[in-house]
Design a protein around this motif. Structure first.
Motif, PDB file in Angstrom:
ATOM      1  N   GLY A  69     -17.589  -0.635   1.425  1.00  0.00           N
ATOM      2  CA  GLY A  69     -17.184  -1.661   1.243  1.00  0.00           C
ATOM      3  C   GLY A  69     -16.838  -2.688   2.177  1.00  0.00           C
ATOM      4  N   ARG A  70     -16.589  -2.097   3.408  1.00  0.00           N
ATOM      5  CA  ARG A  70     -16.775  -2.739   4.727  1.00  0.00           C
ATOM      6  C   ARG A  70     -18.413  -2.934   5.285  1.00  0.00           C
ATOM      7  N   GLU A  71     -19.209  -2.371   4.875  1.00  0.00           N
ATOM      8  CA  GLU A  71     -20.156  -2.008   5.531  1.00  0.00           C
ATOM      9  C   GLU A  71     -21.332  -3.391   3.913  1.00  0.00           C
ATOM     10  N   THR A  72     -20.555  -3.806   3.217  1.00  0.00           N
ATOM     11  CA  THR A  72     -21.092  -4.172   1.910  1.00  0.00           C
ATOM     12  C   THR A  72     -20.903  -5.943   2.018  1.00  0.00           C
ATOM     13  N   GLU A  73     -20.212  -5.820   3.104  1.00  0.00           N
ATOM     14  CA  GLU A  73     -19.179  -7.205   2.769  1.00  0.00           C
ATOM     15  C   GLU A  73     -18.595  -7.580   1.477  1.00  0.00           C
ATOM     16  N   LEU A  74     -18.019  -6.127   1.414  1.00  0.00           N
ATOM     17  CA  LEU A  74     -17.473  -6.903  -0.488  1.00  0.00           C
ATOM     18  C   LEU A  74     -15.879  -6.684   0.281  1.00  0.00           C
ATOM     19  N   PRO A  75     -15.560  -7.458  -1.062  1.00  0.00           N
ATOM     20  CA  PRO A  75     -13.463  -7.026  -0.835  1.00  0.00           C
ATOM     21  C   PRO A  75     -13.229  -6.460  -0.931  1.00  0.00           C
ATOM     22  N   ILE A  76     -12.168  -5.451  -1.249  1.00  0.00           N
ATOM     23  CA  ILE A  76     -11.700  -4.367  -1.217  1.00  0.00           C
ATOM     24  C   ILE A  76     -10.483  -4.451  -2.532  1.00  0.00           C
ATOM     25  N   ALA A  77     -10.953  -3.726  -2.793  1.00  0.00           N
ATOM     26  CA  ALA A  77      -8.880  -3.220  -4.283  1.00  0.00           C
ATOM     27  C   ALA A  77      -9.039  -1.713  -4.516  1.00  0.00           C
ATOM     28  N   VAL A  78      -7.765  -1.230  -4.311  1.00  0.00           N
ATOM     29  CA  VAL A  78      -7.636  -0.199  -5.129  1.00  0.00           C
ATOM     30  C   VAL A  78      -7.127  -0.273  -6.113  1.00  0.00           C
ATOM     31  N   GLY A  87      -2.598  -8.075 -11.309  1.00  0.00           N
ATOM     32  CA  GLY A  87      -3.902  -7.453 -11.617  1.00  0.00           C
ATOM     33  C   GLY A  87      -5.466  -7.265  -9.928  1.00  0.00           C
ATOM     34  N   THR A  88      -4.209  -7.364  -8.969  1.00  0.00           N
ATOM     35  CA  THR A  88      -5.129  -6.590  -7.939  1.00  0.00           C
ATOM     36  C   THR A  88      -5.418  -5.588  -7.707  1.00  0.00           C
ATOM     37  N   CYS A  89      -5.571  -4.740  -8.440  1.00  0.00           N
ATOM     38  CA  CYS A  89      -6.105  -3.303  -8.704  1.00  0.00           C
ATOM     39  C   CYS A  89      -7.364  -3.566  -8.521  1.00  0.00           C
ATOM     40  N   VAL A  90      -8.490  -5.277  -9.118  1.00  0.00           N
ATOM     41  CA  VAL A  90      -9.874  -4.689 -10.129  1.00  0.00           C
ATOM     42  C   VAL A  90      -9.491  -6.711  -8.172  1.00  0.00           C
ATOM     43  N   ILE A  91     -10.959  -6.710  -8.747  1.00  0.00           N
ATOM     44  CA  ILE A  91     -11.500  -8.236  -7.754  1.00  0.00           C
ATOM     45  C   ILE A  91     -13.069  -8.326  -8.159  1.00  0.00           C
ATOM     46  N   ASP A  92     -12.747  -9.657  -8.764  1.00  0.00           N
ATOM     47  CA  ASP A  92     -14.345 -10.590  -8.905  1.00  0.00           C
ATOM     48  C   ASP A  92     -15.162  -9.900  -7.818  1.00  0.00           C
ATOM     49  N   LEU A  99      -8.982   5.089  -7.847  1.00  0.00           N
ATOM     50  CA  LEU A  99      -8.142   7.336  -7.476  1.00  0.00           C
ATOM     51  C   LEU A  99      -7.600   7.467  -9.013  1.00  0.00           C
ATOM     52  N   ARG A 100      -8.107   6.809 -10.180  1.00  0.00           N
ATOM     53  CA  ARG A 100      -7.515   7.817 -10.833  1.00  0.00           C
ATOM     54  C   ARG A 100      -7.515   9.058 -11.150  1.00  0.00           C
ATOM     55  N   ARG A 101      -8.747   9.640 -11.014  1.00  0.00           N
ATOM     56  CA  ARG A 101      -9.815  11.311 -10.714  1.00  0.00           C
ATOM     57  C   ARG A 101      -8.462  11.938 -10.243  1.00  0.00           C
ATOM     58  N   MET A 102      -8.179  11.177  -9.347  1.00  0.00           N
ATOM     59  CA  MET A 102      -7.231  12.447  -7.774  1.00  0.00           C
ATOM     60  C   MET A 102      -5.353  12.395  -8.318  1.00  0.00           C
ATOM     61  N   ASN A 103      -5.451  12.942  -9.757  1.00  0.00           N
ATOM     62  CA  ASN A 103      -4.100  12.711 -10.232  1.00  0.00           C
ATOM     63  C   ASN A 103      -3.012  14.177 -10.267  1.00  0.00           C
ATOM     64  N   ALA A 104      -3.647  15.046  -9.737  1.00  0.00           N
ATOM     65  CA  ALA A 104      -3.083  16.594  -9.386  1.00  0.00           C
ATOM     66  C   ALA A 104      -1.478  16.519  -8.685  1.00  0.00           C
ATOM     67  N   VAL A 205      -5.212   3.569   1.578  1.00  0.00           N
ATOM     68  CA  VAL A 205      -5.271   4.006   0.962  1.00  0.00           C
ATOM     69  C   VAL A 205      -4.305   5.226   0.621  1.00  0.00           C
ATOM     70  N   ALA A 206      -3.196   5.474  -0.587  1.00  0.00           N
ATOM     71  CA  ALA A 206      -2.156   6.447   0.665  1.00  0.00           C
ATOM     72  C   ALA A 206      -3.348   7.423  -0.913  1.00  0.00           C
ATOM     73  N   THR A 207      -3.834   8.810  -0.996  1.00  0.00           N
ATOM     74  CA  THR A 207      -4.140   9.283  -1.461  1.00  0.00           C
ATOM     75  C   THR A 207      -3.692  10.767  -1.931  1.00  0.00           C
ATOM     76  N   SER A 208      -2.808  11.153  -1.382  1.00  0.00           N
ATOM     77  CA  SER A 208      -1.128  11.583  -1.550  1.00  0.00           C
ATOM     78  C   SER A 208      -0.268  11.328  -0.626  1.00  0.00           C
ATOM     79  N   LEU A 209       0.832  11.943  -2.142  1.00  0.00           N
ATOM     80  CA  LEU A 209       2.009  11.308  -1.791  1.00  0.00           C
ATOM     81  C   LEU A 209       2.678  13.033  -1.918  1.00  0.00           C
ATOM     82  N   THR A 210       4.004  13.451  -0.655  1.00  0.00           N
ATOM     83  CA  THR A 210       4.901  14.198  -1.006  1.00  0.00           C
ATOM     84  C   THR A 210       6.112  13.924  -0.763  1.00  0.00           C
ATOM     85  N   LEU A 211       7.149  14.226  -1.696  1.00  0.00           N
ATOM     86  CA  LEU A 211       8.431  13.550  -2.883  1.00  0.00           C
ATOM     87  C   LEU A 211       9.550  14.828  -3.061  1.00  0.00           C
TER      88      LEU A 211
END
Length: 469
Positions: A69-78, A87-92, A99-104, A205-211
């Motif tokens: 995203g940074r290399e191509t100068e695209l704005p990044i939504a997570v 709707g901040t998780c998607v951007i024009d 991250l939906r596949r990282m759901n363990a 970008v939070a890839t994991s949380l321990t609770l």
């Protein structure tokens, strides 16, 4: 918002091919057959067309996607759960780090902890912990993403007993704006760890949380359905009950047009009702004793039962695709005059919609929790939450105005601070009020250390300290 037939910004095919080779997960572009499905989020009002969607499966994928995203100068939504009302998780014309596949969700019953992936929802979390008789504070629906929910504070049915979700955060792993891995805990990067208790996705970008988990051997609830004319009496009884109730009790009072559900009498379907909902971290016999003042009132219908916590979490799931607009006011008190104004506004709920007019109790472990985190709204004993959902775009103006009217009604008793997960794009002043001015300055310094270029700005944004000065 881009028209449906607009063409998103084009990314060179060579860059997309390179990204596809480097990711374990999948890259979705506008010409892929599942593009529309991949860009659709919970709020049906949001119809944005990103240039690239990176469906990440590993931390390395997330790092590579951010750098792309940074290399191509695209704005990044997570995107985690995709529940942001704004709707901040998607951007024009930008990049979505999905991250939906990282759901363990991996439970350590001896340590009383759970480690969840950045794309896990409440359902992933609750279904993993339920077999062990353990739980932690989660959102009030099963489809909310754990990451955004927790890092924004995290208010749910168990908060009066176990505190806010972020009070139970033990560690987080992030990918920073530079694509680097960072760990935050009480011992590692403690200032970043502090900022993650309410500061949301501003820092990486939070890839994991321990609770932290808690024993929850039993859960029960009472749903008492009344005609709206009885509303003031019901709300008053609920208020008085909760103000002297143990921390195990929670719930809310909700006005809404009754849906065609098995627990709704046929003569009430489509009509406005007032529902007292008492949740209880304990068995139903104890709940019945606690709720005696409410059970003494005449009502149209009731459900009073034990229920597995994970099932309670699914009970009021709102379906995806509806138009959504919400807000909130956190109250320093809820006296009789505030109660009367709240009940009066219920009569003006836009019909026919699936809108809810909600009063939540706070207090308990929320108010008693750590005061050092940037969550000034946690001291409020009550919260008013207009939660509007509807289907017809022609209703947009009147529904949104009703939400604003609810806020205006509550303002005389408002604390001023607000839980930011409950609001959309309401301006910088509301964001600052959500953190508190002094906390905001400290958060801005953390932002400058971890994201000085404000790469992660599609959120309730904290400007880096130099930019904020």
């Amino acid at each position: 918002m881009a028209p449906r037939d607009s063409i998103p910004r084009s990314v060179p095919e060579s860059a997309l091919s390179k990204l596809r080779k480097e990711l374990t997960g999948r890259v979705v572009a506008p010409d892929d057959p599942d593009y529309d499905e991949a860009r659709t989020i919970h709020n049906g009002m949001i119809d944005r067309r990103p240039a690239v969607i990176a469906q990440c499966e590993t931390e390395a994928d997330v790092s590579r996607a951010v750098l792309f995203g940074r290399e191509t100068e695209l704005p990044i939504a997570v995107r985690g759960g995709g529940h942001s009302v704004a709707g901040t998780c998607v951007i024009d014309d930008g990049l979505v780090v999905d991250l939906r596949r990282m759901n363990a969700a991996v439970v350590d019953p001896e340590a009383m902890t759970v480690r969840v992936g950045g794309g896990a929802t409440m359902s992933h979390l609750d279904r993993a912990t339920q077999p062990f008789g353990l739980a932690t504070t989660g959102g009030r629906v099963s489809t909310t993403g754990v990451g955004g929910f927790t890092l924004g504070g995290g208010s749910g049915w168990l908060e009066r007993k176990f505190g806010l979700a972020c009070d139970n955060l033990l560690a987080a792993e992030l990918i920073t704006a530079e694509g680097r891995h960072a760990v935050a805990s009480a011992d590692d990067n403690p200032e970043l760890f502090w900022a993650l208790h309410g500061g949301g996705g501003n820092f990486g970008v939070a890839t994991s949380l321990t609770l932290r988990l808690h024993a929850l051997p039993a859960m029960s609830f009472a749903m008492l359905i009344h005609l709206p004319e009885s509303g003031p009496e019901v709300v008053r009884a609920f208020r008085d009950l909760i103000e002297s109730a143990p921390d195990a009790a929670g719930g809310g009072v909700i006005y809404f047009p009754a849906p065609p559900e098995p627990f709704i009498p046929e003569h009430l379907v489509g009509r406005l009702v007032c529902v007292a909902l008492i949740t209880y971290a304990g068995p139903v016999d104890e709940l019945r004793e606690l709720a005696a003042p409410l059970l003494a009132l005449d009502r149209e219908a009731e459900v009073v039962t034990d229920i597995p916590y994970a099932d309670l979490q699914c009970m009021i799931d709102d379906p995806p695709g509806l138009r959504n607009y919400w807000s909130a006011e956190y109250l320093r008190a809820f006296p009789d005059d505030a109660l009367d104004v709240f009940c009066s506004r219920a009569a003006k709920i836009p019909m026919p919609t699936t809108t809810q007019h909600v009063l939540f109790p706070m207090g308990g472990a929320v108010a008693a929790g750590p005061s050092e985190y940037p969550l000034p709204w946690r001291t409020a004993p009550w919260a008013v939450h207009p939660f509007a959902t509807w289907t017809d775009p022609a209703d947009d103006t009147r529904v949104r105005q009703w939400v604003r009217d609810v806020r205006a009604d509550a303002r005389p008793w408002s604390l001023g601070a607000v839980y930011l997960n409950f609001i959309g794009a309401e301006g910088e002043r509301r964001v600052v009020s959500g953190f508190g001015a002094e906390n905001y300055r400290r958060l801005a310094a953390v932002k400058a250390a971890y994201d000085p270029d404000n790469v992660f700005r599609l959120n309730h944004n904290i400007a880096p300290a130099a930019a904020a000065a």
